[in-house]
Design a protein around this motif. Structure first.
Motif, PDB file in Angstrom:
ATOM      1  N   VAL A   1       7.900   3.653   5.342  1.00 17.99           N
ATOM      2  CA  VAL A   1       7.483   3.801   6.738  1.00 17.99           C
ATOM      3  C   VAL A   1       6.619   5.046   6.845  1.00 17.99           C
ATOM      4  N   SER A   2       5.399   4.882   7.369  1.00 21.21           N
ATOM      5  CA  SER A   2       4.537   6.026   7.651  1.00 21.21           C
ATOM      6  C   SER A   2       4.405   6.175   9.168  1.00 21.21           C
ATOM      7  N   PHE A   3       4.212   7.414   9.596  1.00 21.72           N
ATOM      8  CA  PHE A   3       4.101   7.669  11.036  1.00 21.72           C
ATOM      9  C   PHE A   3       3.361   8.970  11.272  1.00 21.72           C
ATOM     10  N   ARG A   4       2.886   9.147  12.499  1.00 20.01           N
ATOM     11  CA  ARG A   4       2.285  10.417  12.914  1.00 20.01           C
ATOM     12  C   ARG A   4       2.800  10.761  14.303  1.00 20.01           C
TER      13      ARG A   4
ATOM     14  N   PRO B   1       0.831  -1.211   0.000  1.00 18.20           N
ATOM     15  CA  PRO B   1       0.000   0.000   0.000  1.00 18.20           C
ATOM     16  C   PRO B   1       0.862   1.256   0.000  1.00 18.20           C
ATOM     17  N   SER B   2       0.295   2.356  -0.504  1.00 14.53           N
ATOM     18  CA  SER B   2       1.022   3.617  -0.498  1.00 14.53           C
ATOM     19  C   SER B   2       1.058   4.247   0.879  1.00 14.53           C
ATOM     20  N   GLY B   3       0.142   3.840   1.776  1.00 12.03           N
ATOM     21  CA  GLY B   3       0.078   4.461   3.090  1.00 12.03           C
ATOM     22  C   GLY B   3       0.878   3.761   4.165  1.00 12.03           C
ATOM     23  N   CYS B   4       1.398   2.579   3.876  1.00 10.61           N
ATOM     24  CA  CYS B   4       2.212   1.853   4.858  1.00 10.61           C
ATOM     25  C   CYS B   4       3.031   0.809   4.109  1.00 10.61           C
TER      26      CYS B   4
ATOM     27  N   ILE C   1       0.764  12.260   3.741  1.00 11.37           N
ATOM     28  CA  ILE C   1      -0.299  11.452   3.145  1.00 11.37           C
ATOM     29  C   ILE C   1      -1.591  11.678   3.924  1.00 11.37           C
ATOM     30  N   VAL C   2      -2.691  11.419   3.249  1.00  7.52           N
ATOM     31  CA  VAL C   2      -3.998  11.592   3.882  1.00  7.52           C
ATOM     32  C   VAL C   2      -4.669  10.237   4.040  1.00  7.52           C
ATOM     33  N   GLY C   3      -5.382  10.092   5.137  1.00  8.13           N
ATOM     34  CA  GLY C   3      -5.955   8.803   5.482  1.00  8.13           C
ATOM     35  C   GLY C   3      -6.961   8.284   4.481  1.00  8.13           C
TER      36      GLY C   3
ATOM     37  N   MET D   1      -6.743   3.193   7.294  1.00  8.72           N
ATOM     38  CA  MET D   1      -6.514   4.406   8.067  1.00  8.72           C
ATOM     39  C   MET D   1      -7.734   4.805   8.899  1.00  8.72           C
ATOM     40  N   ALA D   2      -8.941   4.645   8.335  1.00  6.94           N
ATOM     41  CA  ALA D   2     -10.140   5.074   9.061  1.00  6.94           C
ATOM     42  C   ALA D   2     -10.323   4.295  10.347  1.00  6.94           C
ATOM     43  N   GLU D   3      -9.991   3.019  10.302  1.00  5.18           N
ATOM     44  CA  GLU D   3     -10.126   2.184  11.499  1.00  5.18           C
ATOM     45  C   GLU D   3      -9.253   2.687  12.631  1.00  5.18           C
ATOM     46  N   ARG D   4      -8.166   3.353  12.281  1.00  4.24           N
ATOM     47  CA  ARG D   4      -7.231   3.864  13.287  1.00  4.24           C
ATOM     48  C   ARG D   4      -7.381   5.356  13.510  1.00  4.24           C
ATOM     49  N   GLY D   5      -8.345   5.973  12.872  1.00  3.00           N
ATOM     50  CA  GLY D   5      -8.573   7.395  13.050  1.00  3.00           C
ATOM     51  C   GLY D   5      -7.454   8.268  12.496  1.00  3.00           C
ATOM     52  N   VAL D   6      -6.754   7.778  11.472  1.00  7.70           N
ATOM     53  CA  VAL D   6      -5.634   8.520  10.899  1.00  7.70           C
ATOM     54  C   VAL D   6      -6.149   9.426   9.787  1.00  7.70           C
ATOM     55  N   GLU D   7      -6.065  10.733   9.994  1.00  6.97           N
ATOM     56  CA  GLU D   7      -6.452  11.687   8.958  1.00  6.97           C
ATOM     57  C   GLU D   7      -5.264  12.064   8.086  1.00  6.97           C
ATOM     58  N   THR D   8      -4.111  12.291   8.692  1.00  2.00           N
ATOM     59  CA  THR D   8      -2.888  12.587   7.954  1.00  2.00           C
ATOM     60  C   THR D   8      -1.723  11.892   8.632  1.00  2.00           C
ATOM     61  N   ALA D   9      -0.665  11.659   7.871  1.00  5.49           N
ATOM     62  CA  ALA D   9       0.549  11.043   8.414  1.00  5.49           C
ATOM     63  C   ALA D   9       1.712  11.441   7.524  1.00  5.49           C
ATOM     64  N   VAL D  10       2.912  11.134   7.982  1.00  2.00           N
ATOM     65  CA  VAL D  10       4.121  11.378   7.216  1.00  2.00           C
ATOM     66  C   VAL D  10       4.596  10.052   6.640  1.00  2.00           C
ATOM     67  N   ARG D  11       4.980  10.060   5.374  1.00  2.00           N
ATOM     68  CA  ARG D  11       5.508   8.857   4.726  1.00  2.00           C
ATOM     69  C   ARG D  11       6.950   9.095   4.298  1.00  2.00           C
TER      70      ARG D  11
END
Length: 384
Positions: free
Chosen positions: A312-315, A153-156, A338-340, A347-357
């Motif tokens: 690696v993505s993180f917030r 995935p592009s988000g993780c 990146i946006v959730g 991402m929605a399951e974890r409440g992630v709206e934005t993060a850094v990749r």
């Protein structure tokens, strides 16, 4: 934010777009120069053998797929959406997706569901984030018409086991689609070993080709099942009886008629460099990246799964993703916000709206990761 730092750029955004090699830039410049001097259509004729033969042959070797089953596009999303929405599904059909599905793919699937009445089901994951393959093996049946899996995935950075999933699905009638946008060029990708009928990818990421280049592998049995939606005049012949006749039964009938000669000549060069280069081993640099992010107080890594890639993505509990991206840019370090909702089910399951990749490639070093770590701590106000 304007950069105030000196020193070489550290590019940790290959998952967005890789740094284009000098050879690719030269190829594209030569094409553009010829277009300016002799005309665009005339230049297209000059590069016809390269763009209409060489790219397909090289891509076929990279993917371990027949060249006649490959099609070129200007984006991977367009490639995916040129195929999947045309599947002849009905209310009795089930479609499986995973929590790591890209939003663009999901939108097409939701429209397909609304039009055909098919049902969309999400493959469950184990507590650590790995896909539940035992669930898939227990629940697969002939009413599953399509299984869509994002390789990485592009988000993780999870690497989903697409080859093992292919073996589970092989005895059944379903079509198997793999999104390889983040995996091609980063980890081995073989259509033959995966056993899928559709695989899509982008040229601009870990293959380091130009933007506006993408591709799809579309198996003959999948092409035969698609609802007709023909629009490429390059492979059609108009006659008074049939209206039009398709003169080419390859996957190229799915392509758009217009594409950039410069972009795909550059993509050909990028594929050549990839074939001739040393396989990318991200293990040492990636482990340094993951360890650096995990060691900073207040940072939450988004790293599901037991097998990880170079992403690696993180917030952070206090500092926004945008502020982190801009703060690192001032140190001449590229990461991405990146946006959730681009990976909504995960991402929605974890409440992630934005993060850094952050993502690494062969041009990154452990020393660059150490520099990234020092800069990130400064941006976050964390102790050195």
């Amino acid at each position: 934010m304007t950069s105030t730092a000196t020193g070489p750029l550290v590019h940790l955004n290959t998952a967005g777009a890789g740094l284009v090699p000098a050879e690719v830039r030269r190829t594209m410049a030569e094409v553009l120069d010829r277009e300016a001097a002799t005309g665009c259509y005339e230049t297209e004729i000059h590069y016809d053998a390269l763009v209409n033969d060489g790219v397909y042959r090289r891509l076929a070797r990279v993917l371990a797929a027949p060249a006649g089953d490959l099609a070129l596009f200007d984006s991977a999303t367009r490639a995916w959406c040129s195929v999947v929405p045309r599947l002849p599904l009905g209310p009795a059909d089930r479609v499986w997706v995973t929590p790591y599905e890209y939003a663009g793919n999901l939108i097409s699937l939701f429209r397909l569901r609304d039009r055909t009445g098919c049902r969309i089901e999400v493959v469950p994951t184990l507590p650590g984030g790995d896909l539940d393959l035992e669930w898939m093996a227990r629940n697969i049946a002939d009413d599953v018409a399509l299984v869509s899996v994002t390789h990485i995935p592009s988000g993780c950075g999870i690497v989903n086991p697409v080859e093992e999933i292919g073996r589970i699905l092989a005895p059944y009638r379903c079509f198997y689609a793999v999104d390889a946008c983040q995996s091609i060029g980063q980890v081995p990708v073989s259509v033959e070993r995966i056993g899928c009928q559709l695989l899509t990818g982008a040229g601009r990421k870990f293959l380091r080709g130009p933007r506006g280049t993408a591709f799809a592998y579309v198996a003959p049995e999948l092409r035969a099942a698609l609802v007709p939606d023909f629009h490429d005049l390059h492979v059609a012949h108009v006659d008074s009886a049939a209206g039009y006749r398709v003169d080419d039964t390859s996957a190229r009938t799915l392509e758009l008629a217009e594409r950039s000669t410069a972009a795909f000549a550059g993509f050909d060069t990028a594929l050549t460099l990839f074939e001739e280069g040393t396989p990318f081993d991200h293990a040492e640099v990636f482990e340094a990246l993951r360890a650096t992010v995990s060691a900073i107080p207040g940072v939450e890594p988004l790293t599901p799964g037991s097998v990880q890639s170079g992403i690696v993505s993180f917030r952070h509990e206090r500092v926004t993703a945008e502020a982190i991206r801009d703060g690192l840019a001032a140190h001449r370090i590229n990461v991405w916000r990146i946006v959730g909702h681009h990976t909504p089910l995960y991402m929605a399951e974890r409440g992630v709206e934005t993060a850094v990749r952050a993502s690494v490639h062969h041009y990154n070093t452990v020393g660059e990761i150490e520099r990234f770590g020092r800069a990130l701590r400064e941006v976050l106000g964390a102790p050195a």
